[in-house]
Scaffold this active site. Structure first.
Site, PDB file in Angstrom:
ATOM      1  N   ARG A 108     -10.566   8.325   1.527  1.00 48.34           N
ATOM      2  CA  ARG A 108     -10.162   9.498   2.293  1.00 48.34           C
ATOM      3  C   ARG A 108     -10.843  10.732   1.724  1.00 48.34           C
ATOM      4  NH1 ARG A 108      -6.340   6.267   0.860  1.00 48.34           N
ATOM      5  NH2 ARG A 108      -4.727   5.488   2.233  1.00 48.34           N
ATOM      6  N   SER A 176      -7.750   4.977  -7.513  1.00 46.44           N
ATOM      7  CA  SER A 176      -6.537   4.146  -7.619  1.00 46.44           C
ATOM      8  C   SER A 176      -6.752   2.884  -8.452  1.00 46.44           C
ATOM      9  CB  SER A 176      -6.059   3.752  -6.222  1.00 46.44           C
ATOM     10  OG  SER A 176      -6.020   4.860  -5.386  1.00 46.44           O
ATOM     11  N   ASP A 229      -3.930   7.831  -8.200  1.00 46.38           N
ATOM     12  CA  ASP A 229      -3.248   8.135  -6.925  1.00 46.38           C
ATOM     13  C   ASP A 229      -1.766   8.456  -7.104  1.00 46.38           C
ATOM     14  OD1 ASP A 229      -2.943   5.470  -7.643  1.00 46.38           O
ATOM     15  OD2 ASP A 229      -2.897   4.709  -5.593  1.00 46.38           O
TER      16      ASP A 229
HETATM   17  P1  ADP Z   1      -4.905   2.371   0.041  1.00 48.24           P
HETATM   18  O1  ADP Z   1      -4.201   1.263  -0.633  1.00 48.24           O
HETATM   19  O2  ADP Z   1      -6.338   2.101   0.342  1.00 48.24           O
HETATM   20  O3  ADP Z   1      -4.701   3.685  -0.652  1.00 48.24           O
HETATM   21  P2  ADP Z   1      -2.794   2.681   1.983  1.00 48.24           P
HETATM   22  O4  ADP Z   1      -1.920   3.353   0.991  1.00 48.24           O
HETATM   23  O5  ADP Z   1      -2.864   3.282   3.348  1.00 48.24           O
HETATM   24  O6  ADP Z   1      -4.285   2.522   1.491  1.00 48.24           O
HETATM   25  O7  ADP Z   1      -2.297   1.192   2.097  1.00 48.24           O
HETATM   26  C1  ADP Z   1      -2.936   0.317   2.938  1.00 48.24           C
HETATM   27  C2  ADP Z   1      -2.230  -0.992   2.862  1.00 48.24           C
HETATM   28  O8  ADP Z   1      -0.860  -0.843   3.229  1.00 48.24           O
HETATM   29  C3  ADP Z   1      -2.787  -2.008   3.823  1.00 48.24           C
HETATM   30  O9  ADP Z   1      -3.859  -2.699   3.260  1.00 48.24           O
HETATM   31  C4  ADP Z   1      -1.586  -2.917   4.039  1.00 48.24           C
HETATM   32  O10 ADP Z   1      -1.501  -3.852   3.008  1.00 48.24           O
HETATM   33  C5  ADP Z   1      -0.419  -1.970   3.929  1.00 48.24           C
HETATM   34  N1  ADP Z   1      -0.002  -1.566   5.279  1.00 48.24           N
HETATM   35  C6  ADP Z   1      -0.512  -0.583   6.043  1.00 48.24           C
HETATM   36  N2  ADP Z   1       0.104  -0.536   7.241  1.00 48.24           N
HETATM   37  C7  ADP Z   1       1.019  -1.518   7.230  1.00 48.24           C
HETATM   38  C8  ADP Z   1       1.973  -2.008   8.166  1.00 48.24           C
HETATM   39  N3  ADP Z   1       2.107  -1.468   9.379  1.00 48.24           N
HETATM   40  N4  ADP Z   1       2.733  -3.024   7.795  1.00 48.24           N
HETATM   41  C9  ADP Z   1       2.614  -3.595   6.586  1.00 48.24           C
HETATM   42  N5  ADP Z   1       1.745  -3.200   5.669  1.00 48.24           N
HETATM   43  C10 ADP Z   1       0.958  -2.179   5.971  1.00 48.24           C
HETATM   44 MG    MG Z   2      -3.257   4.455  -1.895  1.00 45.90          MG
END
Ligand code: ADP
Ligand code: MG
Length: 499
Positions: A108, A176, A229
Site C-alpha cells: 500500500r 510486516s 505494521d
Molecule cells: P496484508 O496481510 O498484506 O497486510 P491484509 O491485512 O489486508 O493484508 O490481510 C489480507 C489477508 O486477510 C488475506 O490474505 C486473507 O487471508 C485475509 N482476508 C481478507 N479478506 C478476508 C475475508 N473477507 N475473509 C477472510 N479472510 C480475509
Molecule cells: Mg497487514
C-alpha cells in the site's frame, strides 16, 4: 403353474432380493461412509476444543513467554523486539507524510496531511495492490526496484500540489516482517515469514535497501522510519485515543506490539527513553505452548510449509493458513469416504482454498448454500448434496472458532503481562478477587482477516469477554483501525519530525 413359470417366478424373486440386498448394502455402505466423515469431524472438533480453562492456560503461557523474551536474547520463542519507538503521535503533528507498506499479500502507498489537531487528519490517495507473487522469491534488487517504481508512479500522479519544490518527502516504510532494529530508521531482516523466500535479504538493512532503490531512481524521498505494521496500528490508535497501549494485526499473518516500561526490558539494561517506555514488537506469530490445541492438519501444514517449525501460533490464527487447514480436512474426508463424490486432484493443491472463500462459505446465508456449492466446484468438488455442504460450513466454523478464541487468549496474555487483565499482572502475587483499580485499555486491531471476517471477529471478542469476565471487559476496548498500519506509520514519522 408350469415348471417354466415357477422357475421364472423364482428367478424374479431372487433377482428382486439381490437388487434389494444391493440397495441395502449400498445404503449401509453410504451410511458407513457418512459415519466416517462424522467421525473425522468429531475428531477435529475435539482436537480444536478451546474451553475457557484451556484458553486461560494459553493466556498464562503468553505472559510467561513475554517475560522470558524480555529477560534475555533468545530466552523465548517470542523475540520481543525493540522498536526504538518511545513516543507516539499525539495529535499536534503537522505536514504531509508518506507511507509505503509491504504486507504479506498487499502493498500500500498513501499520503497523510496533518493540520496540527487530532481532528485534522486527511488520508489521501490510498493505493492498495496485491504483491506480484514472483517478487516473493525474487531478489532484493528486484523487490526494492519494484517498490521504488511504484512510489515514483504514486508521486507522479500528485502533480505539483503536494510537496513544495526542493523539500524532501518524508516516508515511513511499514514492513510486516521481523526486523532487529538499531534505531527507529534502521534494522536488519531476521527472517522471512508468510511464504516470502528471498534468502540473500536476511541480515540486510531494510531501510537502506529501500533508500538505495529510491536514490537510484532519483526520487527525492527520505526513509525516515522503518515501522512494523503492528507499531503503525498502535500509532494510529494512540493518535486517536491515548489509552491505546496494545495493537494486534490479523491479516495474512498475525503479530502484536504493546507499550512496555523500559525497566521491564531486562535484556537491555540501562535503556533510557524520555517517556520511560518503549513499544515492543512481540513477533507473537512464533509463540508456542503445549496448551495450544494442535491437530494433525496443523502438523502437516507446518511440515509442508516453507518455514516449518516456525510461526506455530500464526499458522493457527492467521489469514494465510485458515483456508489451508479447512482444505486439508475436506481432502481427508474425500479420501476416506465418497461423500464428496469423485474429486479432482485440484483439492490436493496447497493454499488453493483461500481464507476469503472460507468466510464466504461460513457466512453463506442462501437457503441451499449456493456459495458453498460454487466454491467447492472451484475446488474440483461438484454437485455435493446439501448435507455435505452443511458439513463444510461446520468445518469452517470449527477452524475459525479456534482461531478467534486463541487470538483472544493472546490478547488477554498481553493484558495480563501489563497488569490490565484485572489480576494485577503475573509477578504481583495478587489473587484474582483482588481486582486492581482497572485502567481503561484500548487494543487497536487491524488486518484483512479481522476487518472482513465477521465470524472470526465475533468469536475473538466473545472469548475475550469470557476470559476477562464481564467486569474487567468493560475497561478493555477493542478498536478496529482500518489501514492503521500504513496511516499510523506516516503519523509516527510526523511525530519524529515535530519532536
Ligand atoms: P496484508 O496481510 O498484506 O497486510 P491484509 O491485512 O489486508 O493484508 O490481510 C489480507 C489477508 O486477510 C488475506 O490474505 C486473507 O487471508 C485475509 N482476508 C481478507 N479478506 C478476508 C475475508 N473477507 N475473509 C477472510 N479472510 C480475509
Ligand atoms: Mg497487514
Amino acid at each position: 403353474m408350469g415348471k417354466v413359470a415357477v422357475a421364472f417366478a423364482a428367478a424374479a424373486v431372487v433377482a428382486a432380493c439381490s437388487v434389494a440386498a444391493l440397495m441395502v448394502g449400498r445404503r449401509m455402505k453410504s451410511r458407513r461412509k457418512w459415519r466416517t466423515v462424522v467421525e473425522i469431524l468429531k475428531e477435529l472438533e475435539d482436537a480444536c476444543d478451546t474451553p475457557v480453562g484451556r484458553l486461560r492456560q494459553v493466556v498464562d503461557a503468553m505472559a510467561v513467554e513475554m517475560h522470558a523474551g524480555l529477560a534475555s536474547e533468545g530466552g523465548s520463542k517470542l523475540k520481543m523486539l525493540l522498536t526504538f519507538v518511545d513516543d507516539l503521535p499525539n495529535g499536534t503533528e503537522k505536514g504531509t507524510y508518506y507511507a509505503l507498506h509491504l504486507g504479506g499479500t498487499y502493498f500500500r502507498i498513501l499520503r497523510v496531511h496533518l493540520g496540527g489537531q487530532r481532528s485534522y487528519l486527511d488520508v489521501q490517495d490510498v493505493e492498495r495492490h496485491p504483491i506480484p507473487s514472483h517478487l516473493m522469491n525474487s531478489t532484493s534488487e528486484v523487490l526494492f526496484n519494484f517498490l521504488a517504481f511504484s512510489l515514483e508512479r504514486f508521486i507522479e500522479k500528485e502533480g505539483n500540489g503536494s510537496s513544495s519544490q526542493g523539500v524532501k518527502r518524508e516516508l515511513a516504510f511499514t514492513f510486516s516482517f521481523p526486523v532487529k532494529h538499531t534505531s527507529i530508521s534502521s534494522g536488519v531482516l531476521i527472517k522471512w515469514t508468510k511464504g516470502f523466500e528471498i534468502s540473500e535479504m536476511v541480515g540486510k538493512d531494510i531501510a537502506e535497501c529501500l533508500q538505495g532503490a529510491l536514490n537510484r531512481r532519483g526520487l527525492d524521498m527520505h526513509v525516515a522510519a522503518l515501522v512494523n505494521d503492528t507499531v503503525g496500528a498502535l500509532s494510529l490508535g494512540y493518535y486517536h485515543d491515548p489509552d491505546t497501549v496494545v495493537a494486534v494485526v490479523f491479516g495474512t499473518g498475525s503479530n502484536a506490539c504493546y507499550l512496555e516500561r523500559t525497566d521491564a526490558i531486562i535484556k537491555c539494561q540501562g535503556l533510557l527513553t524520555t517517556s520511560g517506555s518503549m513499544v515492543v514488537n512481540m513477533e507473537w506469530g512464533n509463540f508456542w505452548s503445549s496448551h495450544l490445541p494442535r491437530t494433525s492438519y496443523d502438523i502437516d501444514l507446518d511440515a509442508e510449509s516453507s518455514n516449518s517449525n516456525d510461526m506455530g501460533f500464526e499458522k493457527m490464527i492467521s489469514g494465510m493458513y485458515l483456508g489451508d487447514i479447512v482444505r486439508r480436512v475436506i481432502l481427508r474426508m474425500s479420501q476416506e469416504s465418497d461423500v464428496f463424490g469423485p474429486t479432482s486432484s485440484v483439492l490436493s493443491e496447497p493454499y488453493l482454498l483461500r481464507t476469503n472463500s472460507v468466510s464466504v462459505m461460513h457466512e453463506d446465508d442462501t437457503p441451499e448454500l449456493q456459495e458453498v456449492a460454487r466454491i467447492l466446484k472451484d475446488l474440483g468438488v461438484a454437485d455435493v448434496p446439501l448435507k455435505v455442504r452443511k458439513l463444510v460450513v461446520k468445518i469452517c466454523d470449527v477452524v475459525t472458532r479456534r482461531a478467534g478464541r486463541l487470538a483472544a487468549a493472546g490478547i488477554a496474555g498481553i493484558l495480563k503481562k501489563i497488569g490490565r487483565d484485572g489480576s494485577g499482572g503475573i509477578t504481583s502475587g495478587r489473587s484474582r478477587n483482588e481486582i486492581q483499580m482497572q485502567k481503561r485499555t484500548v487494543v487497536a486491531v487491524e488486518g484483512g482477516l479481522y476487518m472482513n471476517y465477521t465470524m472470526f471477529r465475533e468469536y475473538m471478542e466473545e472469548a475475550l469477554v469470557e476470559i476477562l469476565g464481564e467486569e474487567v471487559s468493560q475497561y478493555v476496548v477493542v478498536k478496529a483501525m482500518e489501514d492503521g498500519s500504513s496511516i499510523g506509520s506516516a503519523l509516527l514519522v510526523a511525530s519524529l519530525q515535530s519532536s
